[in-house]
Design an enzyme around this catalytic site. Structure first.
Site, PDB file in Angstrom:
ATOM      1  N   LYS A 206      11.549   3.250  -8.066  1.00 47.55           N
ATOM      2  CA  LYS A 206      11.979   2.844  -6.715  1.00 47.55           C
ATOM      3  C   LYS A 206      13.332   2.187  -6.924  1.00 47.55           C
ATOM      4  O   LYS A 206      13.595   1.072  -6.482  1.00 47.55           O
ATOM      5  CB  LYS A 206      10.943   1.887  -6.095  1.00 47.55           C
ATOM      6  CG  LYS A 206      11.221   1.501  -4.648  1.00 47.55           C
ATOM      7  CD  LYS A 206      11.144   2.650  -3.670  1.00 47.55           C
ATOM      8  CE  LYS A 206      11.784   2.244  -2.350  1.00 47.55           C
ATOM      9  NZ  LYS A 206      11.904   3.386  -1.408  1.00 47.55           N
ATOM     10  N   ASP A 239       7.871   6.171  -2.723  1.00 50.99           N
ATOM     11  CA  ASP A 239       7.508   6.609  -1.370  1.00 50.99           C
ATOM     12  C   ASP A 239       7.467   8.130  -1.278  1.00 50.99           C
ATOM     13  O   ASP A 239       6.524   8.725  -0.756  1.00 50.99           O
ATOM     14  CB  ASP A 239       8.448   5.984  -0.326  1.00 50.99           C
ATOM     15  CG  ASP A 239       9.922   6.079  -0.701  1.00 50.99           C
ATOM     16  OD1 ASP A 239      10.253   6.509  -1.829  1.00 50.99           O
ATOM     17  OD2 ASP A 239      10.766   5.719   0.153  1.00 50.99           O
ATOM     18  N   ASP A 263      -1.316   1.519  -8.989  1.00 54.55           N
ATOM     19  CA  ASP A 263      -2.529   1.114  -8.282  1.00 54.55           C
ATOM     20  C   ASP A 263      -2.626   1.853  -6.942  1.00 54.55           C
ATOM     21  O   ASP A 263      -3.652   2.432  -6.602  1.00 54.55           O
ATOM     22  CB  ASP A 263      -2.494  -0.404  -8.071  1.00 54.55           C
ATOM     23  CG  ASP A 263      -3.732  -0.922  -7.363  1.00 54.55           C
ATOM     24  OD1 ASP A 263      -4.847  -0.470  -7.709  1.00 54.55           O
ATOM     25  OD2 ASP A 263      -3.593  -1.767  -6.461  1.00 54.55           O
TER      26      ASP A 263
HETATM   27  C1  IPM Z   1      -7.868  -1.098  -9.748  1.00 52.93           C
HETATM   28  C2  IPM Z   1      -8.191  -2.249  -8.858  1.00 52.93           C
HETATM   29  C3  IPM Z   1      -7.665  -3.513  -9.497  1.00 52.93           C
HETATM   30  C4  IPM Z   1      -6.169  -3.396  -9.685  1.00 52.93           C
HETATM   31  C5  IPM Z   1      -7.992  -4.794  -8.731  1.00 52.93           C
HETATM   32  C6  IPM Z   1      -9.468  -5.011  -8.647  1.00 52.93           C
HETATM   33  C7  IPM Z   1      -7.275  -5.971  -9.309  1.00 52.93           C
HETATM   34  O1  IPM Z   1      -7.650  -2.038  -7.594  1.00 52.93           O
HETATM   35  O2  IPM Z   1      -8.337  -1.088 -10.898  1.00 52.93           O
HETATM   36  O3  IPM Z   1      -7.170  -0.187  -9.309  1.00 52.93           O
HETATM   37  O4  IPM Z   1      -5.398  -3.624  -8.754  1.00 52.93           O
HETATM   38  O5  IPM Z   1      -5.770  -3.055 -10.790  1.00 52.93           O
HETATM   39 MG    MG Z   2      -6.776  -0.157  -7.356  1.00 57.60          MG
END
Ligand code: IPM
Ligand code: MG
Length: 373
Positions: A206, A239, A263
Site C-alpha cells: 500500500k 485495496d 488478516d
Molecule cells: C486470525 C485472527 C487473529 C488475528 C485475531 C484473533 C487476533 O483474526 O488469526 O486471523 O488477527 O491474527
Molecule cells: Mg483474522
C-alpha cells in the site's frame, strides 16, 4: 518410530469443540499409519483460565511450550467475559511472537462440493496460498494513549472544540524491519518454487499511502525477487488486491502480505472456500516450533451448540502433520476430508447441512480408516 510431541490448546468457544474432532481424527490416523507416534498434551489455557488465575496462561507458558515439537490451538477469546485485546495478546499473539512464527500460511483451494460464492468462476481453477507475515506490522502492540489530564497535555484544553470531551489521542505503531520483510518474502518465493504451479508471487503493498513501512516492504520485495529469476513477481496495492481476490482469484499462486492486510485478505479468501469453517492455517517458524490454528476464532455466537464446522481444524491438523514431516498421513487426512465434503451428506449448517460438529468428525475419522494409505 517417529515421535512427535504436540501441545494442544483447545482454548475457548468453538475452539474446544473443533479441536476435540481434530484429536479424534488424528487418533484414527494413528490406527492406520503405524509409527506415526503423536503424543498429545493438553493445556487448559484461555479465558476460563484467566477468570480463575488472572492470566491467560502461566508465566512460564512459553517455556513449557518450548518442550514440544509443535502446537495445535483451537482459538482464544470470550469477549463477554474477557477484553479481546487481553485474551488474544495473552495466548495467540504471545505464541506467534514468542516462537517467532513469521510465516502465517493460509491456503485457498476450494474443495469440490463446498459452497462457492462467485457465479461466473470455476472453483477448481483457484489454487493459491496467502503468506501473512506473523510477527511485525501493526500487530507489535506498541504505541500509546495520551489521556486528558496527563502531564503536559492540559495546555491543549484551550484549543479544544466544545464537542470534544477530552484531549485523548492514540498512536499505534506499525513496525517493519528489513529482516522481517526479507524472510517472509523468501518463504513465499521458496514456496512458489516448491508448489511449481503458476510460479508467481504477488506482494500486497500500500505504498501509495503508507510511505515508510510499505515502502521498505516494497523495496525489499524487489530485492528478494531478483534472487528468484525463475519465479515471476508482481505487486498490487491492498485495496486493488482485495478486489482481484473476487474478480480474478484464479490469477494468484502465492500472495505475501503484511500482518494486518494478510488478516483481512484471508477472511476474504475464506469465502472462496465456503467460509471460515473451511479455512486452515499454520503459523510457521521454519526449523522451530510452529503453531497450527484455524483462523476462524472462537465464534461465541454458535459456541456450545455443537454446530461448529470442524473442517478448518481438520485441514489445519493436516498442515501440522506436513510440517512435522508426515506427508503421507497429511495427504490421507486431506483426502478423507475432501471425500466427506464432496459427498455432502454430512456437513454442518454453515455449509448447508444439518449435521453436528461430532458427526462431521466421526465421518472423517471413519473415512480415514477406510481409505487404503
Ligand atoms: C486470525 C485472527 C487473529 C488475528 C485475531 C484473533 C487476533 O483474526 O488469526 O486471523 O488477527 O491474527
Ligand atoms: Mg483474522
Amino acid at each position: 518410530m517417529a515421535h512427535h510431541r504436540v501441545a494442544v490448546i483447545p482454548g475457548d468457544g468453538i475452539g474446544t469443540e473443533v479441536i476435540a474432532e481434530g484429536l479424534k481424527v488424528l487418533r484414527a490416523l494413528e490406527e492406520v499409519v503405524p509409527g506415526l507416534g503423536l503424543e498429545f498434551t493438553e493445556f487448559p489455557w484461555g479465558c476460563g483460565y484467566y477468570l480463575e488465575h488472572g492470566e491467560m496462561m502461566p508465566k512460564d507458558g512459553l517455556e513449557t511450550l518450548g518442550q514440544f515439537d509443535t502446537i495445535y490451538l483451537g482459538g482464544v477469546g470470550w469477549p463477554a467475559k474477557v477484553p479481546e485485546e487481553i485474551a488474544v495478546r495473552g495466548v495467540v499473539l504471545a505464541i506467534r511472537t514468542g516462537f517467532d512464527q513469521y510465516a502465517n500460511v493460509r491456503p485457498v483451494k476450494p474443495l469440490v462440493g463446498a459452497p462457492f460464492p462467485l457465479r461466473d468462476k470455476d472453483p477448481q481453477a483457484i489454487d493459491f496460498v496467502v503468506i501473512r507475515e506473523g510477527t511485525e506490522g501493526l500487530y507489535v502492540g506498541q504505541g500509546g494513549r495520551y489521556m486528558p489530564g496527563q502531564a503536559g497535555f492540559e495546555r491543549w484544553a484551550s484549543f479544544r472544540p466544545a464537542f470534544l470531551k477530552s484531549d485523548e489521542l492514540a498512536v499505534q505503531i506499525g513496525l517493519y524491519s528489513e529482516h522481517g520483510c526479507r524472510r517472509v518474502m523468501e518463504y513465499a518465493f521458496d514456496l512458489a518454487r516448491r508448489r511449481n504451479g503458476k510460479r508467481l508471487v504477488t506482494s500486497c503493498t500500500k505504498v501509495n499511502a503508507l510511505n515508510y513501512g510499505m515502502k521498505l516492504w516494497s523495496d525489499i520485495f524487489e530485492e528478494v525477487a531478483e534472487a528468484y529469476p525463475d519465479i515471476r513477481h508482481e505487486w498490487m496495492n491492498a485495496d486493488a488486491l482485495a478486489m482481484r481476490f473476487v474478480t480474478q482469484p484464479e490469477h494468484f499462486d502465492v500472495v505475501v502480505a503484511d500482518n494486518l492486510f494478510g488478516d483481512l485478505l484471508t477472511d476474504l479468501s475464506a469465502t472462496l472456500l465456503g467460509g471460515l469453517g473451511m479455512a486452515a492455517g499454520g503459523n510457521i517458524r521454519p526449523g522451530g516450533i510452529s503453531m497450527f490454528e484455524p483462523p476462524h476464532g472462537t465464534a461465541p455466537d454458535i459456541a456450545g451448540r455443537g454446530i461448529a464446522n470442524p473442517i478448518a481444524a481438520l485441514l489445519t491438523a493436516a498442515m501440522m502433520l506436513e510440517e512435522l514431516g508426515e506427508t503421507p498421513p497429511a495427504r490421507l487426512l486431506e483426502h478423507a476430508v475432501a471425500d466427506v465434503v464432496r459427498e455432502g451428506a454430512i456437513r454442518t449448517p454453515d455449509i448447508g447441512g444439518a449435521s453436528t460438529t461430532q458427526e462431521v468428525g466421526d465421518a472423517v475419522a471413519n473415512r480415514v480408516v477406510a481409505i487404503e494409505p
